[in-house]
Scaffold this active site. Structure first.
Site, short mmCIF file in Angstrom:
data_model
loop_
_atom_site.label_atom_id
_atom_site.label_comp_id
_atom_site.label_asym_id
_atom_site.label_seq_id
_atom_site.Cartn_x
_atom_site.Cartn_y
_atom_site.Cartn_z
N GLY A 237 0.83 -1.21 0.00
CA GLY A 237 0.00 0.00 0.00
C GLY A 237 0.85 1.25 0.00
N ASN A 238 0.24 2.38 0.27
CA ASN A 238 1.01 3.63 0.33
C ASN A 238 0.44 4.51 1.45
OD1 ASN A 238 -1.10 5.52 -0.82
ND2 ASN A 238 -0.94 4.01 -2.47
N ARG A 239 1.11 5.65 1.66
CA ARG A 239 0.75 6.46 2.83
C ARG A 239 -0.33 7.50 2.57
NH1 ARG A 239 4.69 9.64 4.87
NH2 ARG A 239 6.13 9.48 3.16
N SER A 240 -1.03 7.41 1.47
CA SER A 240 -2.04 8.43 1.19
C SER A 240 -3.16 8.41 2.26
CB SER A 240 -2.67 8.18 -0.18
OG SER A 240 -3.71 9.10 -0.37
N ALA A 304 -3.98 7.81 -4.65
CA ALA A 304 -2.63 7.29 -4.90
C ALA A 304 -2.81 5.82 -5.26
CB ALA A 304 -1.78 7.43 -3.66
#
Ligand code: CTP
Length: 433
Positions: A237-240, A304
């Site tokens: 995943g990502n930090r959005s 994102a």
């Protein structure tokens, strides 16, 4: 505050461009209605560039959004500068000859006029009577100054300098209770000087709320970050955080749009009246966005999106084994924005975001321009991201590029302020198609 600026056909119109710039710099949201005659002096593009919004002239442009009523109704204050003798006469008679006349009849906001004309016209009995009528109705008149007029003549009738017009406008706004806060009161006493501490800064957050310029527009925005499962319990995943996308949804709703948010793992409430669709992976997001885009006028990809997903998803929790390392094989996900651009409906406006970090090969803006050209969205909002920038509920700053990578604007501030700045450009684009 929301300022409706009427510009009528006098040579002093050029000075009013500086009035507009100052109001915008102070954080106010300005919509300009130039009369047809005024466009002989200053062109529409100047007003649109400085206000970041369409500058309509005639009542029958964009009829469905009922601008002649809406702009007048939504304004916190109206300024007409310069106001010609002819316009003052028309206003005194209560005429609705064009969009500006209509808007003035539809407003209940304080109205300020700054007349400018030759001395004889200003002193003419007819003009005196019209000005007296307007004053009796509560219209605030900024008296013209004495000085050089258009030709070699000189006398009363000159438009005051831009900073004096702004100071007079703030003074009326303050006494009429349109400006709030202690700084605003300070500004009345000290005029519109350059000292930021006494500048009545309308926070952009409040300022742009409610022009209603997206009424009747269906808008879908994606937000958050997609997750690609790796095994039964893990994902890539990502930090959005989704703050920017949710701010766009909120701002668009305030401006009257019919809003759907396609949300990927966002722990924020959607504002009242916003329809929410939950998704998880890039494939889910792509499917939801394509479905929503079929009926949307505006499509904004603020999410994102994971660019890769594990080639295989283990149905169980992957265990440590052997030498303790784990090799993952990743395959690309689809490019949702590219597929939306490819399937674009006629007249649809598509907006992308580009989160960039500079590197040895190119700067943030070079990467952004290349991405704008590659993605071919109508608007690409480029922001620099990193440890302390871009993510979460922090201020944001974006540069907006067109499909050729050309710069069309920039906006910085809270995520809501950035949302309004992006939507100003969307409104401009909707009026172009
Ligand atoms: N985007 C998308 N689908 C993807 C990747 C990105 O729709 N698979 C969208 C994002 O929502 C954003 C825009 O494309 O509006 C740019 O996203 P970004 O991550 O900055 O660009 P990438 O295409 O992923 O390019 P790169 O990772 O090489 O910078």
């Amino acid at each position: 505050m929301r300022v409706l600026l009427g510009v009528t056909g006098g040579i002093a119109a050029y000075k009013v461009a500086l009035v507009l710039r100052r109001l915008a710099e102070d954080g106010h949201s300005v919509r300009v209605i130039p009369t047809a005659a005024s466009l002989n002096f200053v062109g529409r593009s100047t007003w649109e560039a400085l206000s970041g919004a369409p500058a309509p002239t005639v009542t029958f442009e964009d009829v469905p959004s009922v601008q002649h009523v809406r702009l007048g109704q939504r304004a916190d204050i109206v300024l007409v500068a310069p106001a010609t003798a002819d316009f003052l006469a028309s206003m005194a008679r209560g005429e609705a000859r064009d969009l500006l006349g209509n808007a003035l009849l539809a407003t209940s906001a304080p109205v300020v006029v700054a007349p400018a004309m030759h001395t004889e016209m200003w002193q003419n009995e007819a003009t005196r009577a019209n000005v007296a009528t307007l004053k009796a109705r509560g219209v605030h008149v900024i008296e013209p100054t004495v000085g050089r007029l258009t030709g070699p003549d000189s006398g009363p009738g000159r438009l005051p300098d831009p900073e004096d017009i702004v100071a007079a406008l703030y003074s009326v706004a303050s006494t009429e209770g349109v400006l709030g806060g202690t700084d605003d009161a300070g500004a009345t006493e000290s005029g519109a000087g350059d000292d930021a501490s006494v500048t009545p800064g309308g926070s952009k957050d409040d300022a742009t709320a409610g022009w209603g310029d997206l009424e009747g527009v269906r808008l879908v925005v994606s937000a958050g970050g997609t997750r690609e499962p790796l095994d039964a319990v893990r994902f890539l995943g990502n930090r959005s955080s989704g703050h920017q996308g949710f701010a766009i949804a909120e701002a668009a709703r305030e401006r009257g749009a019919d809003v759907t948010i396609v949300s990927a793992h966002v722990a924020l409430p959607a504002g009242e009246g916003v329809r929410r669709v939950e998704v998880s992976t890039t494939a889910d997001l792509g499917a939801a966005m394509r479905e929503e885009a079929e009926r949307a006028d505006v499509v904004i990809m603020a999410a994102a999106v994971a660019d890769f997903r594990p080639a295989q998803v283990a149905g169980h929790k992957i265990k440590k084994s052997g030498d303790g390392t784990l090799e993952l094989s990743l395959v690309p996900t689809e490019d949702v924005l590219a597929s939306l651009v490819q399937g674009r409906r006629d007249g649809q406006v598509i907006v992308g975001f580009a989160a960039e970090t500079g590197d040895a090969g190119a700067s943030v803006s070079e990467h952004g321009a290349a991405k704008a050209r590659r993605k071919a969205a109508d608007l690409m909002c480029v922001n620099e991201v990193g440890e302390a920038k871009g993510f979460g509920d922090r201020p944001n700053a974006v540069t907006m590029l067109d499909a050729d990578g050309g710069r069309v604007g920039e906006v910085a501030g809270t995520k809501l302020a950035v949302a309004h700045g992006v939507l100003d450009q969307v409104v401009r684009l909707l009026h172009q198609v």
